[in-house]
Design a protein around this motif. Structure first.
Motif, PDB file in Angstrom:
ATOM      1  N   GLY A 217       2.995 -12.691  -8.036  1.00 38.76           N
ATOM      2  CA  GLY A 217       3.578 -13.863  -7.727  1.00 38.76           C
ATOM      3  C   GLY A 217       5.021 -14.175  -7.996  1.00 38.76           C
ATOM      4  N   ARG A 218       5.497 -12.816  -8.044  1.00 38.52           N
ATOM      5  CA  ARG A 218       6.876 -12.653  -8.215  1.00 38.52           C
ATOM      6  C   ARG A 218       7.785 -12.756  -6.800  1.00 38.52           C
ATOM      7  N   TYR A 219       8.819 -13.760  -6.306  1.00 36.15           N
ATOM      8  CA  TYR A 219       9.533 -13.643  -5.120  1.00 36.15           C
ATOM      9  C   TYR A 219      10.675 -14.516  -5.412  1.00 36.15           C
ATOM     10  N   HIS A 220      11.719 -14.003  -4.641  1.00 36.20           N
ATOM     11  CA  HIS A 220      12.968 -14.551  -4.402  1.00 36.20           C
ATOM     12  C   HIS A 220      13.532 -14.625  -2.974  1.00 36.20           C
TER      13      HIS A 220
ATOM     14  N   LYS B 187       0.818  -1.357  -0.113  1.00 36.69           N
ATOM     15  CA  LYS B 187       0.092  -0.033  -0.064  1.00 36.69           C
ATOM     16  C   LYS B 187       0.882   1.166   0.152  1.00 36.69           C
ATOM     17  N   LEU B 188       1.986   1.014   0.680  1.00 38.03           N
ATOM     18  CA  LEU B 188       2.800   2.351   0.727  1.00 38.03           C
ATOM     19  C   LEU B 188       3.460   2.494  -0.709  1.00 38.03           C
ATOM     20  N   ILE B 189       4.084   1.449  -1.300  1.00 37.46           N
ATOM     21  CA  ILE B 189       4.600   1.710  -2.563  1.00 37.46           C
ATOM     22  C   ILE B 189       3.590   2.320  -3.602  1.00 37.46           C
ATOM     23  N   GLN B 190       2.103   1.572  -3.452  1.00 34.47           N
ATOM     24  CA  GLN B 190       1.181   2.144  -4.371  1.00 34.47           C
ATOM     25  C   GLN B 190       0.847   3.666  -3.981  1.00 34.47           C
ATOM     26  N   GLU B 191       0.806   4.047  -2.830  1.00 33.25           N
ATOM     27  CA  GLU B 191       0.560   5.668  -2.341  1.00 33.25           C
ATOM     28  C   GLU B 191       1.764   6.389  -2.994  1.00 33.25           C
ATOM     29  N   ASN B 192       3.076   5.917  -2.924  1.00 30.20           N
ATOM     30  CA  ASN B 192       4.140   6.813  -3.090  1.00 30.20           C
ATOM     31  C   ASN B 192       4.576   6.634  -4.745  1.00 30.20           C
ATOM     32  N   PHE B 193       4.449   5.626  -5.366  1.00 21.80           N
ATOM     33  CA  PHE B 193       4.727   5.290  -6.638  1.00 21.80           C
ATOM     34  C   PHE B 193       3.789   5.150  -7.693  1.00 21.80           C
ATOM     35  N   GLY B 194       2.498   4.896  -7.147  1.00 26.07           N
ATOM     36  CA  GLY B 194       1.406   4.628  -8.175  1.00 26.07           C
ATOM     37  C   GLY B 194       1.251   3.136  -8.328  1.00 26.07           C
ATOM     38  N   ASP B 195      -0.061   2.822  -8.596  1.00 26.15           N
ATOM     39  CA  ASP B 195      -0.454   1.239  -8.928  1.00 26.15           C
ATOM     40  C   ASP B 195       0.608   0.781 -10.020  1.00 26.15           C
ATOM     41  N   ALA B 196       1.038   1.746 -10.970  1.00 28.35           N
ATOM     42  CA  ALA B 196       1.798   1.065 -11.908  1.00 28.35           C
ATOM     43  C   ALA B 196       3.173   0.326 -11.458  1.00 28.35           C
ATOM     44  N   ALA B 197       3.585   0.858 -10.244  1.00 30.16           N
ATOM     45  CA  ALA B 197       4.839   0.343  -9.672  1.00 30.16           C
ATOM     46  C   ALA B 197       5.005  -1.187  -9.136  1.00 30.16           C
ATOM     47  N   ILE B 198       3.553  -1.599  -9.057  1.00 32.69           N
ATOM     48  CA  ILE B 198       3.470  -2.900  -8.679  1.00 32.69           C
ATOM     49  C   ILE B 198       3.899  -3.911  -9.715  1.00 32.69           C
ATOM     50  N   ARG B 199       3.523  -3.614 -11.224  1.00 34.87           N
ATOM     51  CA  ARG B 199       4.123  -4.203 -12.182  1.00 34.87           C
ATOM     52  C   ARG B 199       5.561  -4.682 -12.392  1.00 34.87           C
ATOM     53  N   TYR B 200       6.337  -3.632 -11.395  1.00 37.60           N
ATOM     54  CA  TYR B 200       7.592  -3.955 -11.583  1.00 37.60           C
ATOM     55  C   TYR B 200       8.140  -4.330 -10.188  1.00 37.60           C
ATOM     56  N   THR B 201       7.617  -4.588  -9.448  1.00 31.37           N
ATOM     57  CA  THR B 201       7.926  -5.176  -8.087  1.00 31.37           C
ATOM     58  C   THR B 201       8.170  -6.946  -7.855  1.00 31.37           C
ATOM     59  N   ILE B 202       9.302  -7.161  -7.085  1.00 30.47           N
ATOM     60  CA  ILE B 202       9.290  -8.404  -6.917  1.00 30.47           C
ATOM     61  C   ILE B 202       9.630  -8.388  -5.247  1.00 30.47           C
ATOM     62  N   VAL B 203       9.106  -9.419  -4.644  1.00 27.02           N
ATOM     63  CA  VAL B 203       9.220  -9.647  -3.120  1.00 27.02           C
ATOM     64  C   VAL B 203      10.738 -10.495  -3.084  1.00 27.02           C
ATOM     65  N   LEU B 204      11.619  -9.814  -2.263  1.00 25.86           N
ATOM     66  CA  LEU B 204      12.941 -10.774  -2.159  1.00 25.86           C
ATOM     67  C   LEU B 204      13.091 -10.780  -0.559  1.00 25.86           C
ATOM     68  N   PHE B 205      13.114 -12.043  -0.278  1.00 22.35           N
ATOM     69  CA  PHE B 205      13.366 -12.297   1.307  1.00 22.35           C
ATOM     70  C   PHE B 205      14.776 -12.456   1.374  1.00 22.35           C
ATOM     71  N   THR B 206      15.039 -11.825   2.371  1.00 24.78           N
ATOM     72  CA  THR B 206      16.713 -12.348   3.175  1.00 24.78           C
ATOM     73  C   THR B 206      16.672 -13.303   4.158  1.00 24.78           C
ATOM     74  N   ARG B 207      17.753 -13.549   4.650  1.00 26.94           N
ATOM     75  CA  ARG B 207      18.093 -14.750   5.609  1.00 26.94           C
ATOM     76  C   ARG B 207      17.600 -15.977   5.155  1.00 26.94           C
ATOM     77  N   ALA B 208      17.771 -16.230   3.903  1.00 26.61           N
ATOM     78  CA  ALA B 208      17.310 -17.534   3.356  1.00 26.61           C
ATOM     79  C   ALA B 208      17.720 -18.900   3.925  1.00 26.61           C
ATOM     80  N   ASP B 209      18.943 -18.576   4.616  1.00 24.16           N
ATOM     81  CA  ASP B 209      19.281 -19.820   5.549  1.00 24.16           C
ATOM     82  C   ASP B 209      18.237 -20.252   6.419  1.00 24.16           C
ATOM     83  N   GLN B 210      17.256 -19.182   6.980  1.00 20.58           N
ATOM     84  CA  GLN B 210      16.323 -19.418   8.092  1.00 20.58           C
ATOM     85  C   GLN B 210      15.183 -20.584   7.602  1.00 20.58           C
ATOM     86  N   LEU B 211      15.313 -20.893   6.232  1.00 27.23           N
ATOM     87  CA  LEU B 211      14.337 -21.866   5.776  1.00 27.23           C
ATOM     88  C   LEU B 211      14.653 -23.221   6.256  1.00 27.23           C
TER      89      LEU B 211
END
Length: 299
Positions: free
Chosen positions: A179-182, A131-155
């Motif tokens: 559905g983009r994440y890494h 929501k913060l991304i959309q508020e600051n960069f607009g809805d279009a920014a979500i098309r360019y967004t990937i969720v990146l999780f750190t501390r993959a060793d915790q899996l």
């Protein structure tokens, strides 16, 4: 060795496999997220060297947006590290920092990486990050967004997909980002496979976006909407204040009338003395009620 194997080969001495990517000669990435998620360390992992300050600290380390670049396999990778959304900065503090971040990414980022720490409890702040991304960069920014999780060793023995599916909020978050994440293990910078896989996902996203990037025009449009939203809030406060104070059938100050009519509240008015006052066939209370009714219908 097949193309897929070559793409995922663990080459810590060179990034020659990036030459397989041909859409653009430069990739611009903006790192964003909550304070303490490991954005700076992620930038270091992507670029393969310690260029961002990534100290372990209870206070926010990154206070200003900064940009670092590296040539990898003949391709320029530029990373912009942005201060945390949920740190000690207020909304007003963040405005110029967001503008600086956009300026550093000119002509625009190919990817926003929303960084989340796997080792920390998932909170309402992360839920609201999109929501913060959309508020600051607009809805279009979500098309360019990937969720990146750190501390993959915790899996542990879990796959990243299993981890995401265990949380309804995380599942919703990643779905809202196409559905983009890494996942990264920033403690293992020599593992270049994790970076190669991320770049492949960015490349796929660029293709889906027609080979383009988030533009300055998109940002300006988002800021225009923010400005209009703020004007609406101020107009409502002023109109409600005047309406409660003077009641029905009273002249309205020109500035108040202007603010309300800019919000598409149709008032059959007659301007007097160049907008100094306005007499209408309806009172202020009716105008305010009409405005509230229109706003509820829009929502």
């Amino acid at each position: 060795m097949g193309d897929r194997e070559a793409l995922l080969s663990n080459d810590s001495s060179s990034m020659s496999h990036y030459s397989n990517f041909t859409i653009t000669s430069e990739v611009r990435i903006i790192l964003m997220g909550k304070t303490g998620t490991g954005k700076s360390a992620t930038g270091n992992t992507i670029l393969g060297r310690e260029v961002f300050r990534a100290d372990v600290s209870p206070e926010q380390v990154t206070s200003e947006s900064s940009k670092q670049s590296a040539n990898q396999g003949g391709r320029m990778i530029s990373v912009i590290d942005m201060p945390g959304f949920c740190g000690s900065f207020t909304k007003e503090d963040m405005k110029p920092k967001i503008t600086d971040c956009v300026d550093l990414s000119v002509p625009g980022p190919h990817a926003f990486l929303l960084v989340i720490n796997l080792g920390a409890r998932y909170t309402a702040e992360e839920v609201n990050t999109v929501k913060l991304i959309q508020e600051n960069f607009g809805d279009a920014a979500i098309r360019y967004t990937i969720v990146l999780f750190t501390r993959a060793d915790q899996l542990g023995r879990k796959t990243l997909q299993q981890y995401v599916r265990e949380s309804q909020h995380l599942w919703k978050l990643t779905n809202s980002c196409g559905g983009r994440y890494h996942a990264f293990n920033n403690e293992d910078m020599t593992n270049r496979t994790q970076v190669t896989e991320l770049m492949k996902k960015i490349e796929d996203m660029i293709r889906k976006n027609g080979g383009g990037h988030y533009t300055n025009e998109m940002y300006k449009e988002a800021q225009k909407k923010i400005t209009m939203k703020e004007r609406k809030k101020k107009a409502v406060k002023v109109a409600l204040g005047v309406g409660s104070a003077v009641g029905t059938g009273t002249a309205v100050a020109g500035g108040v009338l202007l603010a309300v009519t800019e919000l598409a509240v149709a008032l059959p008015v007659v301007l007097v003395a160049g907008g100094a006052a306005a007499a209408a066939g309806m009172g202020v209370k009716y105008a305010v009620d009409k405005f509230k009714q229109n706003r509820e219908q829009q929502n």
